[in-house]
Design a protein around this motif. Structure first.
Motif, PDB file in Angstrom:
ATOM      1  N   ASN A 225      33.435 -27.872  56.513  1.00 17.17           N
ATOM      2  CA  ASN A 225      33.071 -28.709  57.658  1.00 17.17           C
ATOM      3  C   ASN A 225      31.578 -28.965  57.805  1.00 17.17           C
ATOM      4  O   ASN A 225      31.179 -29.946  58.415  1.00 17.17           O
ATOM      5  CB  ASN A 225      33.590 -28.088  58.959  1.00 17.17           C
ATOM      6  CG  ASN A 225      35.102 -28.068  59.000  1.00 17.17           C
ATOM      7  OD1 ASN A 225      35.742 -29.114  59.069  1.00 17.17           O
ATOM      8  ND2 ASN A 225      35.683 -26.880  58.901  1.00 17.17           N
ATOM      9  N   LEU A 285      32.277 -39.579  54.168  1.00 15.42           N
ATOM     10  CA  LEU A 285      33.596 -39.700  54.810  1.00 15.42           C
ATOM     11  C   LEU A 285      34.670 -39.186  53.865  1.00 15.42           C
ATOM     12  O   LEU A 285      34.808 -39.706  52.747  1.00 15.42           O
ATOM     13  CB  LEU A 285      33.889 -41.164  55.133  1.00 15.42           C
ATOM     14  CG  LEU A 285      33.140 -41.826  56.287  1.00 15.42           C
ATOM     15  CD1 LEU A 285      33.484 -43.313  56.323  1.00 15.42           C
ATOM     16  CD2 LEU A 285      33.499 -41.167  57.615  1.00 15.42           C
ATOM     17  N   ARG A 286      35.425 -38.213  54.300  1.00 16.06           N
ATOM     18  CA  ARG A 286      36.604 -37.795  53.540  1.00 16.06           C
ATOM     19  C   ARG A 286      37.790 -38.613  54.031  1.00 16.06           C
ATOM     20  O   ARG A 286      37.741 -39.185  55.130  1.00 16.06           O
ATOM     21  CB  ARG A 286      36.881 -36.317  53.784  1.00 16.06           C
ATOM     22  CG  ARG A 286      35.821 -35.401  53.226  1.00 16.06           C
ATOM     23  CD  ARG A 286      36.380 -33.977  53.070  1.00 16.06           C
ATOM     24  NE  ARG A 286      35.422 -33.121  52.397  1.00 16.06           N
ATOM     25  CZ  ARG A 286      34.621 -32.258  53.038  1.00 16.06           C
ATOM     26  NH1 ARG A 286      34.703 -32.115  54.336  1.00 16.06           N
ATOM     27  NH2 ARG A 286      33.768 -31.522  52.355  1.00 16.06           N
ATOM     28  N   GLU A 288      40.324 -37.546  55.240  1.00 17.78           N
ATOM     29  CA  GLU A 288      40.794 -36.969  56.509  1.00 17.78           C
ATOM     30  C   GLU A 288      39.781 -37.152  57.651  1.00 17.78           C
ATOM     31  O   GLU A 288      39.987 -36.649  58.747  1.00 17.78           O
ATOM     32  CB  GLU A 288      41.180 -35.488  56.340  1.00 17.78           C
ATOM     33  CG  GLU A 288      40.173 -34.608  55.644  1.00 17.78           C
ATOM     34  CD  GLU A 288      40.350 -34.571  54.131  1.00 17.78           C
ATOM     35  OE1 GLU A 288      40.744 -35.602  53.535  1.00 17.78           O
ATOM     36  OE2 GLU A 288      40.082 -33.517  53.524  1.00 17.78           O
ATOM     37  N   SER A 289      38.696 -37.880  57.365  1.00 13.48           N
ATOM     38  CA  SER A 289      37.710 -38.164  58.416  1.00 13.48           C
ATOM     39  C   SER A 289      38.040 -39.454  59.149  1.00 13.48           C
ATOM     40  O   SER A 289      37.340 -39.838  60.078  1.00 13.48           O
ATOM     41  CB  SER A 289      36.306 -38.287  57.824  1.00 13.48           C
ATOM     42  OG  SER A 289      36.028 -37.219  56.972  1.00 13.48           O
ATOM     43  N   ILE A 344      36.889 -43.762  62.747  1.00 12.65           N
ATOM     44  CA  ILE A 344      36.224 -42.574  62.200  1.00 12.65           C
ATOM     45  C   ILE A 344      36.346 -41.456  63.223  1.00 12.65           C
ATOM     46  O   ILE A 344      36.119 -41.679  64.415  1.00 12.65           O
ATOM     47  CB  ILE A 344      34.746 -42.881  61.902  1.00 12.65           C
ATOM     48  CG1 ILE A 344      34.656 -43.941  60.784  1.00 12.65           C
ATOM     49  CG2 ILE A 344      33.986 -41.610  61.508  1.00 12.65           C
ATOM     50  CD1 ILE A 344      33.249 -44.466  60.537  1.00 12.65           C
ATOM     51  N   ARG A 348      34.210 -35.293  62.278  1.00 16.79           N
ATOM     52  CA  ARG A 348      34.302 -35.116  60.824  1.00 16.79           C
ATOM     53  C   ARG A 348      33.270 -35.930  60.056  1.00 16.79           C
ATOM     54  O   ARG A 348      33.239 -35.917  58.837  1.00 16.79           O
ATOM     55  CB  ARG A 348      35.703 -35.541  60.356  1.00 16.79           C
ATOM     56  CG  ARG A 348      36.783 -34.730  61.028  1.00 16.79           C
ATOM     57  CD  ARG A 348      37.863 -34.359  60.056  1.00 16.79           C
ATOM     58  NE  ARG A 348      38.776 -33.425  60.670  1.00 16.79           N
ATOM     59  CZ  ARG A 348      40.093 -33.490  60.576  1.00 16.79           C
ATOM     60  NH1 ARG A 348      40.652 -34.451  59.865  1.00 16.79           N
ATOM     61  NH2 ARG A 348      40.836 -32.582  61.138  1.00 16.79           N
ATOM     62  N   LEU A 349      32.436 -36.649  60.766  1.00 17.64           N
ATOM     63  CA  LEU A 349      31.432 -37.463  60.082  1.00 17.64           C
ATOM     64  C   LEU A 349      30.333 -36.558  59.527  1.00 17.64           C
ATOM     65  O   LEU A 349      29.839 -35.668  60.216  1.00 17.64           O
ATOM     66  CB  LEU A 349      30.825 -38.470  61.076  1.00 17.64           C
ATOM     67  CG  LEU A 349      29.760 -39.399  60.491  1.00 17.64           C
ATOM     68  CD1 LEU A 349      30.394 -40.358  59.474  1.00 17.64           C
ATOM     69  CD2 LEU A 349      29.073 -40.189  61.612  1.00 17.64           C
TER      70      LEU A 349
END
Ligand SMILES: Nc1ncnc2c1ncn2[C@@H]1O[C@H](COP(=O)(O)OP(=O)(O)OP(=O)(O)O)[C@@H](O)[C@H]1O
Ligand SMILES: [Mg+2]
Length: 362
Positions: A225, A285-286, A288-289, A344, A348-349
């Motif tokens: 993370n 960015l993943r 999952e993001s 977004i 998670r960014l």
């Protein structure tokens, strides 16, 4: 069990610097994974600790004791390698007992019996003690190899990719076994792997290496993370991370990422967003993001749908031509060509400066 300390350790092979100025302090009873791509210095680190290699610079200590000049057999560590060859002509009992019998200081027979039985019970191989290695499954052989390392009750266990010969399912089961084993025996374990999921699932902390340099040493949560830099962000996670060069703008209480193609809106402004203003930033960015939103957000058209077991990866192109990926639940019905809205997830960014060092947004 013991703590382990590398202080300013460097190792060269001719012109190659395999390990550069390593500072790593492992506490007593930790399960630490050394994670990194091929050639990043993981095995070199382990072999220096085991005494199979000599450091060119720096100090290595096990507990309070500096071991640079201590021979491998006096360091009181046990090592399990990727090729954990058991002795084929010996039973499981004899294989586990081998380190006790091989030592010059011979352990009395009754004690050998007692220690082998205790180790076999911990590993769940009591019923197999009279079998030969060829009569065991891969996972059972692996456990016997661990038993052989455990029987001496060493200060530190060193494991170098011990699961890599096992099939995918068994590897995943062995992760839980190893973690449970660590919980039970509480020893210090240093574990080499290039499999990030393996490192994530077992470790108290993970040391990520690249090109002989330690990139980050932190808990699995932080590594995933709060990666310290672009390399770590890209190396962990199931897929490559999407990196976007852009400029951050805060407009009407929302954060906007202006890239060459498109302006993406991040709903809520992350607490550290002020650190972004007025500089070039690479955003990470993943899949999952991002999430699929009902309306608003980033408009995009689905270009590809890739089933990934419990999830689906949706690839989509924004109106400005930016390609994004979004992980959604496998039960989601979505087809190529569909018009969707992406949002977004601000928490998670990730953001990095021009040198690739993380900018803390959270
Ligand atoms: N005995 C040696 N002689 C020369 N170079 C070596 C030697 N051992 C390792 N190296 C080099 O040192 C670097 C680090 O190697 P190391 O074995 O530590 O990598 P690793 O992270 O364990 O990789 P892998 O995942 O492939 O096992 C590599 O560039 C490697 O080629
Ligand atoms: Mg290696």
């Amino acid at each position: 069990m013991s703590s382990v300390h590398f202080t300013g350790v460097t190792k060269r092979f001719g012109a190659v610097e395999a390990l550069s100025d390593l500072n790593l302090h492992v506490e007593e009873g930790e399960f630490v994974s050394l994670l990194g791509p091929s050639g990043s210095g993981k095995s070199t680190t382990l072999n220096l600790l085991a005494g199979l290699l000599d450091a060119d610079d720096g100090e290595i200590a096990i507990g309070e004791r500096v071991v640079n000049d201590v021979s491998p057999d006096k360091r009181d560590i046990a090592m399990v390698f990727q090729s954990y060859a058991l002795y084929p002509h010996m039973t499981v009992f004899e294989n586990i007992a081998f380190p006790l019998r091989a030592r010059r200081r011979r352990v009395p027979r009754a004690e050998v019996e007692e220690r082998v039985t205790a180790v076999a019970a911990i590993l769940g191989v009591e019923a197999l003690l009279h079998r030969y290695p060829k009569e065991l499954s891969g996972g059972q052989q692996q456990r016997v190899a661990l038993g052989r390392a455990m029987v001496r009750d060493p200060k530190v266990f060193l494991l170098d990719e011990p699961l890599s010969n096992l099939d995918a399912r068994l590897r995943i089961r062995m992760r839980r076994d190893l973690k449970a084993l660590h919980d039970r025996i509480g020893s210090t374990i240093i574990y080499v792997t290039h499999d990030q999921a393996e490192a994530m699932s077992m470790s108290t902390r993970i040391a990520v290496f690249d090109k002989g340099r330690l990139q980050q040493f932190a808990t699995p949560f932080e590594i995933y993370n709060r990666p310290a830099n672009v390399f770590v962000a890209n190396f962990v996670g199931e897929r490559e991370i999407l990196l976007l060069d852009g400029e951050a703008r805060i407009v009407d209480d929302t954060l906007q990422i202006a890239t060459a193609n498109d302006t993406l809106s991040v709903g809520r402004v992350p607490p550290g967003a002020a650190r972004l203003t007025g500089r070039r930033v690479t955003f990470g960015l993943r899949a999952e993001s991002l999430r699929i939103a009902e309306a608003g957000g980033i408009e995009a058209r689905v270009t590809e749908v890739e089933p990934a077991g419990p999830d689906i990866i949706v690839f989509a192109r924004t109106l400005g031509g930016l390609d994004l990926a979004c992980r959604v639940d496998a039960a989601t019905r979505i087809e190529r060509g569909a018009h969707i809205h992406l949002a977004i997830i601000p928490e998670r960014l990730l953001a990095f400066d021009e040198k690739g060092v993380a900018i803390d947004l959270h």
